[in-house]
Write an enzyme that holds these catalytic residues in place. Structure first.
Site, PDB file in Angstrom:
ATOM      1  N   HIS A  29       0.827  -1.215   0.000  1.00  0.00           N
ATOM      2  CA  HIS A  29       0.000   0.000   0.000  1.00  0.00           C
ATOM      3  C   HIS A  29       0.859   1.261   0.000  1.00  0.00           C
ATOM      4  O   HIS A  29       1.750   1.391   0.839  1.00  0.00           O
ATOM      5  CB  HIS A  29      -0.876  -0.042   1.260  1.00  0.00           C
ATOM      6  CG  HIS A  29      -1.886   1.045   1.366  1.00  0.00           C
ATOM      7  ND1 HIS A  29      -2.019   1.821   2.498  1.00  0.00           N
ATOM      8  CD2 HIS A  29      -2.829   1.476   0.498  1.00  0.00           C
ATOM      9  CE1 HIS A  29      -3.004   2.678   2.320  1.00  0.00           C
ATOM     10  NE2 HIS A  29      -3.511   2.503   1.116  1.00  0.00           N
ATOM     11  N   HIS A  71      -0.888  11.266  -1.816  1.00  0.00           N
ATOM     12  CA  HIS A  71      -2.181  10.817  -1.282  1.00  0.00           C
ATOM     13  C   HIS A  71      -3.113  11.987  -0.968  1.00  0.00           C
ATOM     14  O   HIS A  71      -4.236  12.044  -1.451  1.00  0.00           O
ATOM     15  CB  HIS A  71      -1.965   9.975  -0.020  1.00  0.00           C
ATOM     16  CG  HIS A  71      -3.247   9.466   0.560  1.00  0.00           C
ATOM     17  ND1 HIS A  71      -4.027  10.205   1.435  1.00  0.00           N
ATOM     18  CD2 HIS A  71      -3.911   8.291   0.374  1.00  0.00           C
ATOM     19  CE1 HIS A  71      -5.099   9.509   1.770  1.00  0.00           C
ATOM     20  NE2 HIS A  71      -5.051   8.343   1.133  1.00  0.00           N
TER      21      HIS A  71
HETATM   22  O1  G3P Z   1      -6.558   1.580  -2.840  1.00  0.00           O
HETATM   23  C1  G3P Z   1      -6.997   1.300  -1.559  1.00  0.00           C
HETATM   24  C2  G3P Z   1      -6.644   2.359  -0.553  1.00  0.00           C
HETATM   25  O2  G3P Z   1      -5.418   2.945  -0.878  1.00  0.00           O
HETATM   26  C3  G3P Z   1      -7.701   3.398  -0.459  1.00  0.00           C
HETATM   27  O3  G3P Z   1      -7.492   4.293   0.595  1.00  0.00           O
HETATM   28  O4  G3P Z   1      -6.911   6.496   1.442  1.00  0.00           O
HETATM   29  O5  G3P Z   1      -5.223   4.710   1.473  1.00  0.00           O
HETATM   30  O6  G3P Z   1      -5.869   5.749  -0.664  1.00  0.00           O
HETATM   31  P1  G3P Z   1      -6.320   5.351   0.709  1.00  0.00           P
HETATM   32 MG    MG Z   2      -4.688   4.574  -2.117  1.00  0.00          MG
END
Ligand code: G3P
Ligand code: MG
Length: 261
Positions: A29, A71
């Site tokens: 992630h 982000h």
């Molecule tokens: O792609 C899944 C996840 O990344 C969504 O939440 O806020 O971490 O981008 P966020």
């Molecule tokens: Mg994400």
């Protein structure tokens, strides 16, 4: 199946991605979660060194139409800048330090372009999940630009990038611009109209917050012919449970505690 191992075979060429699903089950992630500065090249390198062969990252537009990894809409949390990223040109954003917030070891880390990350991931056989994370108000434009750039940058890649978003507008725009690139719909909860959404956006996968994922949900998603990815799964036991239930991908920050090998 070879596809389970992320190995592509020529007979899969004409099959829909939701059937072949060439993606690994373990996805890092924002590159490396919180272990290296999120959404940077260092994060991608760390993910690779920990055995990850797929990364998720967030992409938005600068005010001069360059696609960058970031982000938040605001620069404050992950850079030494301030204000909204979408208000600056790439040349201005390239001056910022996007690493020191996490530690001195990462001082001088820069905000990467989508194309730089494409070059790194393709050269290292890492699959990409590009989350279209538009600055509010720019959902359609960002969806179009991401799809256009991804089509170009990944033209010769073995595995196409999976484009995902919380935004229906971004996904619709991406579909119009690059119908051949697979799409995933992201949601915090299972929407009541999830099936209609998946069909209308022509998505291959549903990306749910892991707390909303149950075994019957996975079964229903599979029954309908779609794949399911769960985020952000940071406990090894929970990852194991979701995979046992049949989840197609686990998106995790915990690349040091959840090993893909
Ligand atoms: O792609 C899944 C996840 O990344 C969504 O939440 O806020 O971490 O981008 P966020
Ligand atoms: Mg994400």
């Amino acid at each position: 199946m070879l596809a389970d191992l992320g190995i592509w075979t020529s007979e899969q060429d004409n099959m829909p991605i939701k059937d072949t699903w060439p993606y690994p089950k373990f996805v890092a992630h924002r590159g490396a979660g919180k272990i290296a500065p999120e959404n940077t090249l260092s994060a991608m390198r760390l993910a690779r060194s920990m055995g990850y062969s797929m990364v998720e990252f967030d992409v938005k537009l600068t005010n001069d139409d360059v696609l960058i990894l970031l982000h938040d809409s605001s620069l404050a949390r992950t850079t030494n800048g301030s204000g909204q990223a979408g208000d600056y040109s790439f040349a201005q954003l390239a001056q910022l330090d996007a690493g020191s917030w996490l530690g001195e070891a990462y001082a001088g880390e820069t905000i990467p372009t989508l194309s730089a990350i494409a070059a790194y991931t393709i050269a290292n056989s890492i699959a990409s999940n590009i989350e279209i994370k538009a600055t509010p108000g720019l959902e359609t434009l960002t969806g179009t630009r991401v799809a256009r750039q991804a089509k170009q940058d990944w033209a010769n890649a073995e595995i196409p990038p999976l484009l995902s978003s919380f935004s229906e507008a971004s996904l619709l725009a991406a579909r119009l611009e690059a119908p051949g690139l697979p799409r995933g719909f992201i949601s915090d909860e299972l929407p009541e109209n999830w099936l209609e959404l998946m069909n209308r956006l022509e998505c291959v996968s549903l990306h749910l917050r892991h707390s909303a994922v149950t075994q019957p949900v996975i079964q229903a998603v599979h029954q309908a012919g779609f794949r399911l990815a769960a985020w952000t799964v940071n406990e090894p036991q929970r990852a194991q449970q979701l995979l046992q239930w049949g989840a197609d991908a686990i998106i995790t920050d915990a690349i040091d505690r959840i090993s893909p090998v």
